[in-house]
Design a protein around this motif. Structure first.
Motif, PDB file in Angstrom:
ATOM      1  N   THR A 232      31.041  54.880  80.031  1.00 40.59           N
ATOM      2  CA  THR A 232      30.851  56.241  79.529  1.00 40.59           C
ATOM      3  C   THR A 232      31.541  57.244  80.461  1.00 40.59           C
ATOM      4  O   THR A 232      32.191  58.187  80.001  1.00 40.59           O
ATOM      5  CB  THR A 232      29.346  56.575  79.430  1.00 40.59           C
ATOM      6  N   PHE A 233      31.409  57.046  81.758  1.00 36.22           N
ATOM      7  CA  PHE A 233      32.047  57.928  82.722  1.00 36.22           C
ATOM      8  C   PHE A 233      33.560  57.908  82.546  1.00 36.22           C
ATOM      9  O   PHE A 233      34.210  58.947  82.478  1.00 36.22           O
ATOM     10  CB  PHE A 233      31.670  57.520  84.154  1.00 36.22           C
ATOM     11  N   TRP A 234      34.166  56.727  82.487  1.00 34.34           N
ATOM     12  CA  TRP A 234      35.615  56.630  82.384  1.00 34.34           C
ATOM     13  C   TRP A 234      36.127  57.104  81.020  1.00 34.34           C
ATOM     14  O   TRP A 234      37.208  57.684  80.913  1.00 34.34           O
ATOM     15  CB  TRP A 234      36.086  55.210  82.665  1.00 34.34           C
ATOM     16  N   PHE A 235      35.341  56.882  79.980  1.00 38.37           N
ATOM     17  CA  PHE A 235      35.728  57.399  78.660  1.00 38.37           C
ATOM     18  C   PHE A 235      35.744  58.935  78.692  1.00 38.37           C
ATOM     19  O   PHE A 235      36.688  59.558  78.202  1.00 38.37           O
ATOM     20  CB  PHE A 235      34.751  56.904  77.586  1.00 38.37           C
ATOM     21  N   THR A 236      34.706  59.546  79.278  1.00 37.38           N
ATOM     22  CA  THR A 236      34.617  61.006  79.360  1.00 37.38           C
ATOM     23  C   THR A 236      35.734  61.552  80.250  1.00 37.38           C
ATOM     24  O   THR A 236      36.360  62.579  79.931  1.00 37.38           O
ATOM     25  CB  THR A 236      33.246  61.438  79.917  1.00 37.38           C
ATOM     26  N   ALA A 237      35.996  60.889  81.365  1.00 36.86           N
ATOM     27  CA  ALA A 237      37.065  61.330  82.257  1.00 36.86           C
ATOM     28  C   ALA A 237      38.416  61.242  81.546  1.00 36.86           C
ATOM     29  O   ALA A 237      39.260  62.144  81.667  1.00 36.86           O
ATOM     30  CB  ALA A 237      37.077  60.497  83.531  1.00 36.86           C
ATOM     31  N   GLY A 238      38.669  60.231  80.812  1.00 37.48           N
ATOM     32  CA  GLY A 238      39.923  60.071  80.073  1.00 37.48           C
ATOM     33  C   GLY A 238      40.069  61.112  78.975  1.00 37.48           C
ATOM     34  O   GLY A 238      41.160  61.676  78.778  1.00 37.48           O
ATOM     35  N   ALA A 239      38.964  61.373  78.254  1.00 40.75           N
ATOM     36  CA  ALA A 239      39.012  62.385  77.201  1.00 40.75           C
ATOM     37  C   ALA A 239      39.274  63.766  77.804  1.00 40.75           C
ATOM     38  O   ALA A 239      40.068  64.551  77.260  1.00 40.75           O
ATOM     39  CB  ALA A 239      37.703  62.389  76.411  1.00 40.75           C
ATOM     40  N   ALA A 240      38.629  64.089  78.921  1.00 37.78           N
ATOM     41  CA  ALA A 240      38.840  65.389  79.582  1.00 37.78           C
ATOM     42  C   ALA A 240      40.281  65.504  80.077  1.00 37.78           C
ATOM     43  O   ALA A 240      40.910  66.563  79.946  1.00 37.78           O
ATOM     44  CB  ALA A 240      37.858  65.555  80.735  1.00 37.78           C
ATOM     45  N   ALA A 241      40.823  64.439  80.639  1.00 37.41           N
ATOM     46  CA  ALA A 241      42.210  64.462  81.107  1.00 37.41           C
ATOM     47  C   ALA A 241      43.162  64.640  79.931  1.00 37.41           C
ATOM     48  O   ALA A 241      44.162  65.379  80.035  1.00 37.41           O
ATOM     49  CB  ALA A 241      42.531  63.178  81.869  1.00 37.41           C
ATOM     50  N   GLY A 242      42.869  64.016  78.818  1.00 34.60           N
ATOM     51  CA  GLY A 242      43.707  64.166  77.623  1.00 34.60           C
ATOM     52  C   GLY A 242      43.689  65.595  77.088  1.00 34.60           C
ATOM     53  O   GLY A 242      44.737  66.142  76.721  1.00 34.60           O
TER      54      GLY A 242
END
Length: 122
Positions: free
Chosen positions: A5-15
């Motif tokens: 969940t953390f890495w998914f959220t971090a990736g979405a925010a970076a995108g």
């Protein structure tokens, strides 16, 4: 689970961040935006040039006053008489010509020389 969940959220925010950055840069590179920015820079440069010209003019007036005081050009000889103006260029021939129909000959100029018409060859 939390790691994913953390890495998914971090990736979405970076995108989202990257997409926003790219869209802003694309808007800055449109012809309208470039033209507006160039116009603003030209106006700013014009204001700087005007300020410089005004500073130069003020300096010239100040220096001319200093030189006039140093050379005594601005002090009238008689206090009752007004200060005489000094002209940089005087007229070469102030007397009017005797013949009113006399014209001065123009200096040679290829546009004034009608002896050859280049359209005659065509």
């Amino acid at each position: 689970m939390f790691r994913r969940t953390f890495w998914f959220t971090a990736g979405a925010a970076a995108g989202v961040w990257a997409t926003t950055k790219v869209n802003r840069k694309l808007k800055q590179l449109t012809p309208e935006s470039l033209a507006a920015r160039a116009a603003d820079k030209a106006i700013e440069g014009g204001h700087k040039l005007k300020d410089f010209a005004l500073d130069v003019r003020d300096g010239m007036v100040r220096r001319e006053a200093e030189l006039g005081e140093a050379l005594g050009l601005q002090a009238p000889i008689d206090p009752e008489l007004p200060v005489q103006r000094h002209f940089a260029v005087e007229a070469a021939d102030p007397a009017p010509a005797a013949d009113a129909t006399a014209h001065r000959k123009l200096p040679y100029n290829s546009y004034n020389d009608n002896s050859y018409n280049r359209n005659e060859d065509h």
